[in-house]
Design an enzyme around this catalytic site. Structure first.
Site, PDB file in Angstrom:
ATOM      1  CG  ASP A   1      -3.020   8.461   8.342  1.00 50.75           C
ATOM      2  OD1 ASP A   1      -1.799   8.682   7.694  1.00 50.75           O
ATOM      3  OD2 ASP A   1      -3.238   7.443   8.700  1.00 50.75           O
TER       4      ASP A   1
ATOM      5  CB  ALA B   1      -2.201   8.440  24.158  1.00 44.77           C
TER       6      ALA B   1
ATOM      7  CG  ASP C   1      -2.168  -0.899   1.067  1.00 43.46           C
ATOM      8  OD1 ASP C   1      -2.331  -1.558   0.073  1.00 43.46           O
ATOM      9  OD2 ASP C   1      -2.906  -1.164   2.033  1.00 43.46           O
TER      10      ASP C   1
END
Lengths: 256, 256
Positions: free
Chosen positions: B118, B181, B53
């Protein structure tokens, strides 16, 4: 806007009476005043809803003109003012200065029923887990779970969120699919475009709960975007992300 | 389609040579054959990408014509055939029978860089948590976290998924915002419509990783939908949900 309808949660009649007095001073014409959704008429300029999100959900199905919700205590997601803010609302009404928050309805074809929040297919506590097959235009997913939720963006902050689902901004054109207590690791929500029809089949009949109303047991149902949408009038400073921050502290600055 | 370009991951040259022999038998004209993305030319009918990918992501930025990925072992999300399926691809090529899988690019304005997966803003291990302010048309969210991911539907099965994010079907017009987080309970993903610009500010410069490439440290960036999209050609029986089931067992029938 001078022609009003008022739908209220039983028990709030005394508050409603106060509102009616104030509205009449503004020469408002009130065509219905009821706590029975069947008595809601759809030819008002504006429907006032006194109660929580559940009351707004009920009323929204019966009207096509804008709606405004008034809630006791803290705001709900669908209410625009607290009950104490009625005078503030009257000021906004004078200047007709509102933000139009459009929400899309979806429909369950087999039940010929609309929903604004979500449809939940779920087993009874004594039953074993369901095999659930979800089909859509471009594929399918299978779940072994207690049930499944197909939520609208509006419903994404309701039951779907409690099960770990994401928060969708109201103007996202999508469904959220969230399994309930799935076996194996298929626990994530799946986001689908809202222009696809979704068909669901379960291994045995399960309860279909549509916007909180139990329609009984079915082993098949399908949903699609409805032609109906509802406009909720908001104060001009309304901001969805603000309501998320206030209600859940999500993405809130704790250091300010 | 007779004019081809080939971009391959270094180390796969011998496989590429086999493919070239087979393509030449089909009178294919190969205008570039390289493992250096800078040598990719954008005037082919089709660009073949041999690699994973990551290799497809690299190539996609340089071409506007369709792309087809070939991967060793199991399929990636962006690859359409395994390396062993090259002959099958040639058959599909003969009859020009492909499914067109369109994927939307987004762009980081400050970096003038496109992305298909992203953008990740993240602190260094020795640094303290970031204060992150995310602004969009209708509001803002604030996070105290190690970082934040703004993912496309294509990227929703990558790093965002690892952090608990939902799976978006490729044709959903939205972004996924997933904190890394986060302190406090703001851990859910937020889905935003893809026609809004998103601006992010962090309390101190953090690394910006765009489709896996580190652009260095910034304390501000903004993203929006790009005008560029890429078409990935797939076998006609391609089904995104199937690839999810195969790769993660998500929503897979284990009882069949």
């Amino acid at each position: 806007m001078k022609v009003f309808g008022i739908f209220y949660k039983p028990g709030l009649k005394s508050i409603v009476d106060e509102f009616v007095q104030k509205l009449k001073k503004k020469n408002a014409h009130i065509v219905f005043l009821t706590s029975n959704e069947k008595e809601i008429e759809d030819h008002t300029d504006l429907t006032l809803v006194i109660g929580g999100d559940g009351t707004v959900l009920k009323a929204a199905k019966y009207v096509s003109s804008p709606i405004i919700g008034f809630k006791g205590g803290r705001l709900g997601f669908l209410s625009s003012y607290t009950i104490d803010e009625f005078d503030k609302f009257l000021e906004h009404l004078e200047s007709n200065s509102f933000y139009e928050d459009k929400r899309q309805f979806f429909e369950v074809l087999e039940l010929n029923s609309l929903y604004l929040n979500d449809i939940v297919a779920i087993r009874e506590p004594h039953q074993k887990m369901l095999d659930i097959n979800v089909k859509f235009k471009d594929g399918s997913f299978y779940f072994h779970a207690d049930g499944i939720i197909i939520s609208t963006p509006t419903g994404s902050t309701a039951y779907s969120l409690s099960l770990g689902g994401p928060i969708l901004l109201p103007n996202v054109k999508a469904y959220v699919l969230t399994p309930i207590a799935p076996q194996f690791l298929a626990s994530r929500s799946v986001i689908l475009p809202d222009d696809e029809k979704i068909s669901v089949e379960t291994s045995f009949p399960s309860h279909l709960i549509v916007d909180g109303h139990d329609f009984g047991k079915f082993n098949k149902f399908s949903v699609r975007k409805s032609e109906k949408s509802i406009t909720i009038l908001r104060p001009l400073d309304y901001d969805f992300s603000k309501s998320i921050k206030e209600k859940m502290g999500y993405g809130k600055n704790y250091f300010k």
